[in-house]
Every structure is written in C-alpha cells, then in structure tokens.
Design a protein around this motif. Structure first.
Motif, PDB file in Angstrom:
ATOM      1  N   THR A   1       0.819  -1.223   0.000  1.00  0.00           N
ATOM      2  CA  THR A   1       0.000   0.000   0.000  1.00  0.00           C
ATOM      3  C   THR A   1       0.850   1.269   0.000  1.00  0.00           C
ATOM      4  N   VAL A   2       2.167   1.138   0.297  1.00  0.00           N
ATOM      5  CA  VAL A   2       3.004   2.341   0.253  1.00  0.00           C
ATOM      6  C   VAL A   2       3.036   2.898  -1.174  1.00  0.00           C
ATOM      7  N   ILE A   3       2.927   2.017  -2.157  1.00  0.00           N
ATOM      8  CA  ILE A   3       2.951   2.487  -3.549  1.00  0.00           C
ATOM      9  C   ILE A   3       1.641   3.234  -3.869  1.00  0.00           C
ATOM     10  N   ASP A   4       0.538   2.845  -3.224  1.00  0.00           N
ATOM     11  CA  ASP A   4      -0.714   3.616  -3.386  1.00  0.00           C
ATOM     12  C   ASP A   4      -0.487   5.055  -2.928  1.00  0.00           C
ATOM     13  N   SER A   5       0.081   5.187  -1.711  1.00  0.00           N
ATOM     14  CA  SER A   5       0.318   6.528  -1.162  1.00  0.00           C
ATOM     15  C   SER A   5       1.311   7.287  -2.021  1.00  0.00           C
ATOM     16  N   LEU A   6       2.378   6.603  -2.404  1.00  0.00           N
ATOM     17  CA  LEU A   6       3.448   7.255  -3.166  1.00  0.00           C
ATOM     18  C   LEU A   6       2.937   7.800  -4.500  1.00  0.00           C
ATOM     19  N   LEU A   7       2.230   6.950  -5.251  1.00  0.00           N
ATOM     20  CA  LEU A   7       1.813   7.378  -6.594  1.00  0.00           C
ATOM     21  C   LEU A   7       0.776   8.485  -6.506  1.00  0.00           C
ATOM     22  N   GLU A   8      -0.051   8.423  -5.476  1.00  0.00           N
ATOM     23  CA  GLU A   8      -1.043   9.480  -5.329  1.00  0.00           C
ATOM     24  C   GLU A   8      -0.363  10.830  -5.057  1.00  0.00           C
ATOM     25  N   VAL A   9       0.595  10.814  -4.154  1.00  0.00           N
ATOM     26  CA  VAL A   9       1.297  12.066  -3.834  1.00  0.00           C
ATOM     27  C   VAL A   9       2.136  12.525  -5.024  1.00  0.00           C
ATOM     28  N   ALA A  10       2.831  11.587  -5.670  1.00  0.00           N
ATOM     29  CA  ALA A  10       3.679  11.969  -6.813  1.00  0.00           C
ATOM     30  C   ALA A  10       2.834  12.608  -7.916  1.00  0.00           C
ATOM     31  N   ALA A  11       1.626  12.080  -8.115  1.00  0.00           N
ATOM     32  CA  ALA A  11       0.764  12.619  -9.182  1.00  0.00           C
ATOM     33  C   ALA A  11       0.330  14.047  -8.887  1.00  0.00           C
TER      34      ALA A  11
END
Ligand SMILES: CC(=O)N[C@@H]1[C@@H](OP(=O)(O)OP(=O)(O)OC[C@H]2O[C@@H](n3ccc(=O)[nH]c3=O)[C@H](O)[C@@H]2O)O[C@H](CO)[C@@H](O)[C@@H]1O
Length: 395
Positions: A187-197
């Motif tokens: 789920t860290v990738i969920d958070s990461l991609l959302e913030v990066a976007a």
C-alpha cells in the motif's frame, strides 16, 4: 467507549467493524489508503487506534493523511523498550477490543504495535488481518525485534496481505494455508503514486547539486555501523564537489547524535528535521540517489526511478535488489565509499539503476485488500470466490 453496532444497513448486507492499530510514521503512510477506501464502504465501520509508539513523528503524519484516531493511547510511564510498550499496549488494546467488539483488527508491518495488536486480537478471539505480510530475513534477530514480530504475527493471522509473490511464498513455506493469503501489492505504492501525481513542491532547502537523499535509523546500525557509514559518505562528498547530501534526521537520539557528530559542519551536507510525506516524495524525485537503511525508501525510490544503496547486510525486500536498482552495501567504510564512487564513475551502471521498476505494487493494493475484506468478513462462506484469496505465482 462503546460504539453501537448497526447489525444491518440494508436487509441483506451486514455491517462489520474494523479496528486499525498504528504506532509509527510508516504504518500511517501504509494504512491510510486502506482506511480511506474502507470508510467509503457502506458495509464497514472503521476505527483507528494509535499506540503511542512513535509519538514524535505520528501526529504530523496522521494530520498529513487526514487520519483522526478514535483512540490515542498515551503512556504515563516510560515506554522506551519493546517489552514495556508491548505489555502496556496489550492491556489497553484488550480493554478497547472488549468495549468495541470489532469483527476484525488490522495492523501493518513489523512494529511492537502490530505485534501487540495481533496478540490482543487473538486473546479476544477476533480475526486479525496483517498488512505487508510475509517479509522475512534469514535471521530471527535481524532486524531486531522486527523479524521476530513478523514471524509471530503470522501464526495467528486470518488474512495475510502479502505485498509480493515472494512474500506470499515465504508464508506458504511456514505452512500458512494458501486460502488465507492474498498478493495485494504494498500500500506504500498507493500513497506514493497518489502524492507523486499531485506534483509535490521540492523543500526550499533541498540542494541544487547532484544530491544524495540519506536516511538512517535502524536499531541494529546504532553506534559503530552508523559512524562508519557516515564517515564514508562525508569522505565521498569531500572528494566530489558537485555532490551534496540532504539528510532528514530521525528523532531517535542514537541516530541523531551520530549524524550531528560525523556529518554536521559541512557546506554541502544538510541535516534537516524529519520531512512531511509530500516533501519526501519530492526529495526522492529530485535526488541523484538514495542511501538508506529504511524499509519504506527501498520500496519507494525504485518506483520513482532512483538508485538505492542500502546500509544493511540483509534485506527483507529482495525484489528490487534482483531488479538491479537496489544494492545492499552494508555499513563498512570501504563498501559505502566504494559503492558511491562506483555510482559516480560508472554512468552505465547509474543508468541501469535509475529506471522506474514496480516490484512492490501498482498503486492498487488498498483496493485489493478492501475487496478481500469484503469477501472474508461480509460474504457468506459459500460465496467467497477463490479468485482473489489465492496465491499468484511470480510472473
Ligand atoms: C525493519 C523494517 O524495514 N521495517 C519497516 C519499518 O519502517 P521503515 O524502516 O520504512 O521506517 P521509516 O524509514 O521511519 O519510515 C519510512 C517512511 O517514512 C517516510 N519518511 C521518511 C523520512 C522523512 O523524513 N519523512 C517521511 O515521511 C518514507 O518515505 C517512508 O514512507 O516499519 C514499518 C512499519 O511496520 C514496516 O513497514 C517496514 O517493514
């Protein structure tokens, strides 16, 4: 505190109560996308409990992810050892579970908080769901005490959300039934991609040179290992005038004191306070490389195409090492200095390591986990599809 349970929100669908227990910054970053999605489900009542494990970093991270705890456990007496924290937490979580009577307790990762939550659930005969299940190293005491926590948690978990197929295979090797395992992604990738976007702004004090993003805080590195690694980094920066270091220093005094002792007073080494998550993501995006002993950064930096040198001898995250974008360098002066020099000189190697890879997830882990919760806790057993609660083999 008693939360009245609505038994049914419609004629047919029962409402279930889920209690998330979090205690540290990475746990908040990693459960937040699940909590947010589960709160949208009409079949779920969601409660969040904070354990007080990492009080200095928790509140700001909770605020950044807009997670308001239903219960914040505070400790009157000194709780600085895992044993003291575990024993106090067990009592408090047991009481909370007795009052709220949840259908499920969930926790993430390998902290003392997650370990205590799993025991509290077990004693109350409440199902326990483990997020980021199946990470293993070969040694029970490395990392200490996290590896012990992971293995112990697995014994009483009813749904293991493994981030990768390799993590799922680790669980199968421990005789965990395949029907209890899903491969969700991390789920860290969920958070990461959302913030990066959302295109986070670079912190104003981030150096405008080729910059090493450095973090270090693992207990097994305190003392000599950290001192050696930092000495090597300083020597490399001294010899490489177009390179800088940006180091958000963990508040743990063992990490902080060594950082100040070895790395302060250099014009191209910037020691800063811990960053908010948006700042970290921007810092990774703008870094030349990442040097770290953190678990989360080993997962995040590869997705953003940044090479990672890991200040540890073993890792429970072998996938990005196998992809060739993360290198385990340990903490010895020669190895750390050598690895940085090599990355600097060998542009073909740098290019190979600086490409985005996604071994830890595609940004949809929380969706898979919420679907699995629905199947496990809402659907009657005969309707539970084996499609999702199955072991996907590595492609
Ligand atoms: C043994 C081990 O590997 N255990 C891990 C450990 O976590 P860790 O080693 O990843 O811990 P940290 O490095 O503290 O946190 C990292 C997160 O914090 C963000 N970050 C960083 C600096 C900053 O200034 N601001 C930030 O926001 C960063 O981007 C990242 O997302 O416990 C977790 C919970 O159980 C486990 O999941 C995980 O296995």
């Amino acid at each position: 505190m008693h939360h009245p349970r609505r038994e049914h929100f419609s004629q047919s669908t029962p409402v279930r109560t889920f209690v998330f227990v979090v205690g540290t910054r990475p746990e908040v970053i990693k459960v937040a996308p699940i909590v947010r999605r589960l709160r949208e489900a009409e079949w779920a009542v969601v409660r969040v409990v904070t354990s007080g494990q990492q009080s200095d970093l928790l509140d700001s991270t909770l605020a950044e992810f807009d997670l308001r705890p239903d219960l914040s456990i505070r400790h009157r007496s000194n709780c600085h050892t895992p044993a003291a924290l575990a024993s106090q937490l067990l009592r408090r979580l047991d009481r909370y579970c007795g009052q709220v009577r949840p259908d499920c307790v969930l926790a993430q990762g390998d902290t003392t908080t997650a370990y205590a939550a799993s025991i509290a659930a077990f004693y109350r005969k409440i199902a326990f769901v483990h997020v980021e299940a199946g990470l293993r190293t070969p040694s029970l005491d490395a990392p200490f005490p996290e590896e012990f926590h992971r293995r112990s948690i697995a014994v009483s978990t009813s749904l293991h959300c493994a981030p990768t197929s390799a993590a799922a295979q680790n669980l199968v090797r421990e005789n965990i039934a395949r029907e209890k395992i899903i491969v969700s992604g991390n789920t860290v990738i969920d958070s990461l991609l959302e913030v990066a976007a959302s295109k986070p702004a670079l912190p104003a004090d981030f150096p405008r040179l080729r910059t090493i993003l450095l973090t270090a805080h693992r207990r097994e590195n305190f003392g000599e290992p950290l001192r050696d690694a930092f000495t090597a980094i300083r020597a490399f920066v001294d010899l490489t005038p177009d390179v800088a270091v940006y180091f958000p220093v963990h508040p743990n005094p063992n990490a902080r004191e060594t950082a100040i002792e070895i790395l302060s007073g250099h014009p191209r080494i910037r020691l800063v306070d811990p960053l908010g998550y948006r700042d970290v993501v921007a810092a990774i995006q703008n870094a030349w490389c990442v040097v770290t002993d953190s678990g989360g950064l080993q997962e995040e930096a590869p997705a953003l195409g940044k090479p990672v040198l890991v200040l540890r001898d073993v890792t429970e995250r072998p996938e990005a090492v196998a992809s060739g974008v993360v290198e385990l360098v340990g903490t010895s002066r020669d190895q750390v200095f050598g690895a940085l020099s090599e990355l600097n000189k060998n542009s073909a190697k740098y290019t190979r390591m600086a490409r985005p890879v996604f071994p830890y997830g595609d940004g949809h882990a929380s969706k898979r986990i919420v679907e699995a919760l629905y199947r496990q806790f809402v659907l009657p057993p005969q309707m539970r599809s084996a499609e999702i609660i199955q072991l996907h083999h590595a492609s």
